[in-house]
Design an enzyme around this catalytic site. Structure first.
Site, short mmCIF file in Angstrom:
data_model
loop_
_atom_site.label_atom_id
_atom_site.label_comp_id
_atom_site.label_asym_id
_atom_site.label_seq_id
_atom_site.Cartn_x
_atom_site.Cartn_y
_atom_site.Cartn_z
CB SER A 187 -6.70 -1.82 -10.44
OG SER A 187 -7.21 -3.01 -10.79
CD1 TRP B 39 -0.40 -4.61 -7.54
CD2 TRP B 39 -1.88 -6.11 -8.71
NE1 TRP B 39 -0.81 -5.94 -6.87
CE2 TRP B 39 -1.43 -6.78 -7.79
CE3 TRP B 39 -2.87 -6.75 -9.80
CZ2 TRP B 39 -1.44 -8.12 -7.37
CZ3 TRP B 39 -2.95 -8.10 -9.43
CH2 TRP B 39 -2.27 -8.79 -8.59
CG HIS B 40 -4.09 -6.88 -13.33
ND1 HIS B 40 -4.79 -5.80 -12.48
CD2 HIS B 40 -4.67 -7.99 -12.97
CE1 HIS B 40 -5.76 -6.41 -11.68
NE2 HIS B 40 -5.68 -7.89 -11.98
N GLY B 41 0.12 -5.33 -14.65
CA GLY B 41 1.18 -5.72 -15.57
C GLY B 41 1.83 -4.29 -16.18
CG PHE C 6 -0.81 -10.10 -12.73
CD1 PHE C 6 -0.07 -9.47 -14.06
CD2 PHE C 6 -1.87 -10.62 -12.76
CE1 PHE C 6 -0.66 -9.76 -15.19
CE2 PHE C 6 -2.66 -11.10 -13.91
CZ PHE C 6 -1.86 -10.49 -15.18
#
Lengths: 494, 478
Positions: free
Chosen positions: A323, A326-328, A494
């Site tokens: 997760s 996924w954000h960066g 994102f």
């Protein structure tokens, strides 16, 4: 095209007007055209990636449905899903993680005294790629699991992937919810229009009045941590938690409102997250569409909590680590994710001790004071993790935390110095009042009271007054327009 | 029925919101544009002359002085740094409301390719006062290429909406400017070295020239006379070439051209606001006076003072009050003398014999500049002998009276009989009519001896509007 740009304020009414003027059967095509235009306003070439993702998942859906469920078919079906995942995630990897991977590899090798210096590709990150990729992959899995039938109409499916209100920053919709509605959108009613309009107004308030105003303070303090130390950084860190909430929730709410006006109900993405009494609860209330995506398509397939405690903790760490990624494409995001996972594991391990302490200290678990204590503790833990989310590097995050805790300048609370950190006194006060309003609205929501419905029950004149005050408030107090560079929504990256 | 009620409420909401928005937009809006061109639309239809150009025109052409001296109705729609394109569109917008007989265009910066001013506040300074119209839309779309700028100028609320935290009383009680678009530059600088040569015109192909041609052609299509100018400043050779080429363009179109660089209308020693570009009020008064005479004599621009334009008379009273306030706000003798080179005031100037003012040639020049055609024989005598000096300029008829040393006397002026005589204690006194109180005093309240004293009379009603005393540093003695 940003929701808080004049461009969108011209685009959206045109889309609505045409949408309701044209025959029902061609509305899908109109919305699809509008959605692609919306995306192409940012970068016309990258629309090909969106189209590619759409075609791959559309074809995989059709093939999945055609393959028999029995033995041989099972293997083909798995191949279909794997192909869809590999193709989509490859694109995501190339555009989002390749440079990060290369940089990390270079760093590791240089620690081992091996000078490789592989060059970076410097590819422009396609806006919203993580959102639409995950939404499309979710569809593949749903068809594989037999939860929905594959969508035969390519244009409707393409609209499902590219529906402009939620295209670039979510919510990441489920095919079960959105595809059905795109087939038969709700009929336009005054109540629906009003509801959507009020949602959009609230979203704009969160974004342009609060998030972008807070951003001025946060950016000033975080931009010069040598000057703004101690109290400044504490305030900035507390405010950043509110900023990112207002920014992201603002986008989601505008998206929900815009979709509602078009007859589509999108899922709720935030539910008073900072009133959560534990980190686990926070994640049930924050970015719900992504959290549930990871729960349904990663955590549970990994085994969830069904395979013992150790496996559960490993699954949690994997899920939150992914997760974070996924954000960066940065270790700061990974650490942020892992930290949130670790909070939950530690919380789980400490539960028996906590219960014992509660018994020994004779604490009433259902009392307001105990609840408040837990809410505040949760907020502080989550906020500490946000420092990594906000910082550019892990070392910068650690330096910020150090300067936050070690610098002594408590007079800043009292001598008006806070008004010299980007926001003048009037703007600072306005921000505080805005945050209080947000707090009240969140409490109402937490208690199950929707202010939109309260407004809708009032006489028309009172409804009008609310709308006028809201619009003028946003126009006057919003951070927008020529004297201000329109700020991107944080989650766009994102 | 429910649906109709809902629609009705939505209409009411829109109306209420429009009213609230309009009010908010007005209070929040930048007021600078209102101060400059705020009353343009109110008086545009009565204007016979429009002045276009850059800050040279803004600071050197005073429409209300043209009204006082010649009865000419005009408006100065120039602005700081105006590219020729903006001048063109300011004219086009004004022509929606005005029907002038003459348009005067200054050709400074016509060699530029710029469409906009780098400092965008000056663009707003000009465009914000123009109401939304099809012409304004065309102007903004022509001048600006990008969506954001177009939105900003067509909807200036997008720029000003966040002024809520700086609103002041002035934002609620807006006063339009009293100068019909002119701005006074008060100050004095030594000009840069320059030499006017007989330069040859060289063709210029610039965006500025293109728009200059458009201005001329548009005016000729509408039967409006055009006068091109090149207002004076310490121009270097490259600028003189531009001025020469402006003459070529004028010839090409058969319009008049006034190249002030080649004319002796101003005195650069006393009339420069800065060293390189702008004239001060004293210079502006001369340019304005010259322009008025030129327009009257060559274009028959009518004198409207007897035509019952009471609005202009009333506005002139406000304008005069504005000038008085401006004069009263000056803190140095230098700036005071710049402001007093103005025929709408009369004055009495007293200089103490022990003053060292005359050691500075600048002040001698400035006194000469109060009535350039006069010789000032007593002044030379007072300087030579180091004696007290008294000067009375009665401007309606331009009568100059001087006294030097112990000499005294009585002179009739249009506003009072003035007696200048020695008092019993040996100091000098200046008495108006039968008054026993002298305007010129030996000592100020703080016991210091004022070096220079000035009594200012408003020619409109003959009243004394200001008495200023300057100390040894030639600053206002408060």
């Amino acid at each position: 095209m940003l929701f808080n740009s004049l461009h969108f304020l011209i685009f959206f009414p045109i889309v609505i007007a045409v949408y309701y003027l044209i025959p029902r059967k061609i509305r899908t095509y109109w919305l699809l055209a509008a959605s692609y235009y919306f995306y192409m306003c940012w970068n016309a070439k990258y629309v090909l990636l969106l189209l590619f993702s759409t075609i791959v998942t559309y074809v995989s859906g059709i093939m999945l449905e055609k393959c028999p469920q029995e033995d041989k078919g099972k293997r083909y079906r798995k191949l279909c899903v794997a192909a869809s995942f590999i193709l989509n995630l490859s694109i995501l990897f190339v555009f989002k993680y390749l440079d990060f991977g290369i940089a990390s590899l270079n760093q590791i090798l240089s620690h081992l005294h091996i000078e490789l210096n592989a060059p970076a590709f410097d590819l422009l990150l396609p806006v919203g790629i993580s959102f639409y990729t995950f939404q499309a992959l979710g569809y593949t899995v749903d068809v594989y699991r037999g939860e929905i039938y594959a969508e035969k109409n390519f244009f409707r499916y393409a609209l499902f992937v590219s529906f402009f209100p939620q295209l670039v920053a979510g919510p990441i919709e489920r095919s079960k919810n959105l595809l059905r509605q795109l087939d038969k959108p709700a009929a336009p009613t005054f109540d629906r229009f009003r509801d959507g309009f009020l949602l959009m107004l609230w979203g704009y308030f969160l974004k342009v009045v609060l998030a972008d105003r807070i951003a001025v303070f946060v950016d000033t303090a975080y931009g010069d941590i040598e000057t703004y130390t101690g109290v400044y950084l504490i305030v900035a860190t507390l405010l950043f938690a509110v900023q990112i909430y207002c920014d992201f929730a603002g986008y989601s709410v505008i998206a929900m409102g815009a979709a509602k006006i078009l007859g589509i109900s999108l899922m709720e993405n935030f539910n008073s997250p900072y009133l959560a009494a534990s980190v686990a609860e926070f994640w049930r209330r924050w970015h719900i569409s992504l959290s549930t995506w990871f729960r349904d398509y990663l955590y549970i397939p990994l085994g969830g909590n069904r395979k013992g405690k150790i496996r559960k903790y490993v699954n949690l760490i994997i899920t939150f680590g992914v997760s974070g990624l996924w954000h960066g494409a940065n270790w700061t995001y990974v650490i942020w994710g892992l930290l949130n996972g670790a909070y939950q594991i530690i919380g789980d391990i400490l539960t028996p001790i906590k219960k014992k302490m509660v018994g020994i200290l004779d604490i009433k678990e259902d009392s307001l004071s105990h609840r408040c204590l837990r809410v505040v503790t949760t907020f502080l833990l989550v906020d500490l993790a946000w420092v990594f989310f906000r910082a550019n590097t892990v070392f910068e995050a650690l330096r910020i935390i150090k300067r936050m805790l070690t610098a002594r300048n408590h007079w800043v609370w009292f001598d008006g110095s806070l008004y010299e950190c980007g926001l003048n006194e009037k703007n600072f006060r306005l921000m505080v009042w805005g945050i209080l309003l947000l707090f009240v609205v969140d409490i109402c929501k937490y208690k199950g009271m929707k202010l939109r419905e309260v407004i809708a029950r009032q006489d028309y004149w009172a409804q009008c007054l609310c709308v006028i005050v809201a619009i003028l408030g946003i126009l006057l107090f919003g951070m927008w327009g020529a004297g201000y560079d329109v700020a991107n929504f944080i989650y766009f990256q994102f | 029925m429910k649906r109709i009620k809902a629609i009705l409420w939505i209409i009411v909401m829109f109306l209420l919101m429009a009213a609230a928005y309009k009010t908010a937009a007005f209070y929040l809006g930048g007021k600078t544009a209102y101060h400059k061109n705020g009353d343009l639309l109110r008086v545009a239809d009565a204007c016979d002359v429009l002045f276009l150009g850059t800050s040279h025109v803004t600071t050197e052409i005073y429409p209300m002085e043209l009204w006082r001296e010649y009865g000419i109705t005009s408006y100065n729609i120039s602005g700081y740094g105006h590219p020729m394109a903006l001048s063109y569109w300011m004219m086009m917008n004004t022509l929606d409301y005005a029907d002038p007989k003459v348009v005067v265009v200054d050709c400074y910066v016509m060699e530029s390719d710029a469409m906009v001013i780098n400092d965008q506040k000056f663009m707003h300074f000009s465009l914000d006062s123009i109401p939304f119209s099809a012409t304004k839309v065309r102007a903004v779309f022509d001048i600006f290429d990008d969506f954001d700028s177009r939105a900003e100028y067509l909807w200036s609320f997008s720029l000003y909406h966040d002024r809520w935290d700086e609103l002041k009383r002035d934002d609620f009680e807006v006063e339009y400017g009293q100068t019909r678009g002119a701005i006074f530059e008060v100050g004095l600088s030594e000009p840069d070295e320059f030499m006017i040569k007989d330069v040859k015109a060289e063709p210029i192909n610039s965006v500025g020239v293109t728009y200059l041609r458009k201005i001329i052609e548009e005016c000729q299509d509408r039967n409006i006379e055009v006068v091109l100018t090149f207002l004076p400043f310490p121009a270097q050779e490259d600028q003189q070439k531009v001025a020469a080429y402006a003459g070529e363009i004028a010839r090409e179109y058969g319009v008049d051209y006034l190249n002030f660089l080649q004319m002796n209308v101003v005195d650069y020693e006393t009339d420069c606001f800065d060293s390189y570009s702008h004239l001060n009020v004293a210079g502006g008064q001369k340019i304005t006076s010259f322009m008025g005479g030129y327009l009257r004599d060559n274009y028959g621009v009518a004198d409207h003072r007897q035509d019952g334009l009471t609005e202009w008379d009333e506005d002139y009273v406000d304008y005069q009050r504005y000038k008085i306030n401006k004069i009263q706000s000056q803190e140095s003798l230098q700036n005071y003398l710049v402001m007093m080179a103005d025929e709408s005031f009369s004055l009495c100037l007293y200089v103490d014999g022990e003053s060292r003012i005359w050691e500075y040639e600048q002040y001698v020049n400035q006194v000469h500049n109060l009535a350039p055609e006069y010789e000032f024989p007593m002044l030379e005598e007072a300087i030579g002998r180091g004696e007290d000096y008294c000067l009375i300029i009665d401007n309606p008829g331009r009568t100059v009276t001087e006294y030097c040393g112990a000499e005294g006397g009585t002179t009739e002026t249009s506003f009072a009989q003035i007696t200048y005589k020695e008092k019993e204690d040996g100091s000098k006194g200046l008495y108006f009519g039968d008054s026993e109180e002298s305007f010129v005093v030996e000592r100020c309240e703080d016991d210091r001896i004022p070096t220079v004293q000035v009594v200012l009379i408003n020619n409109l009603d003959g009243t004394v509007v200001d008495v200023q005393r300057f100390d040894e540093a030639l600053r206002v003695n408060k």
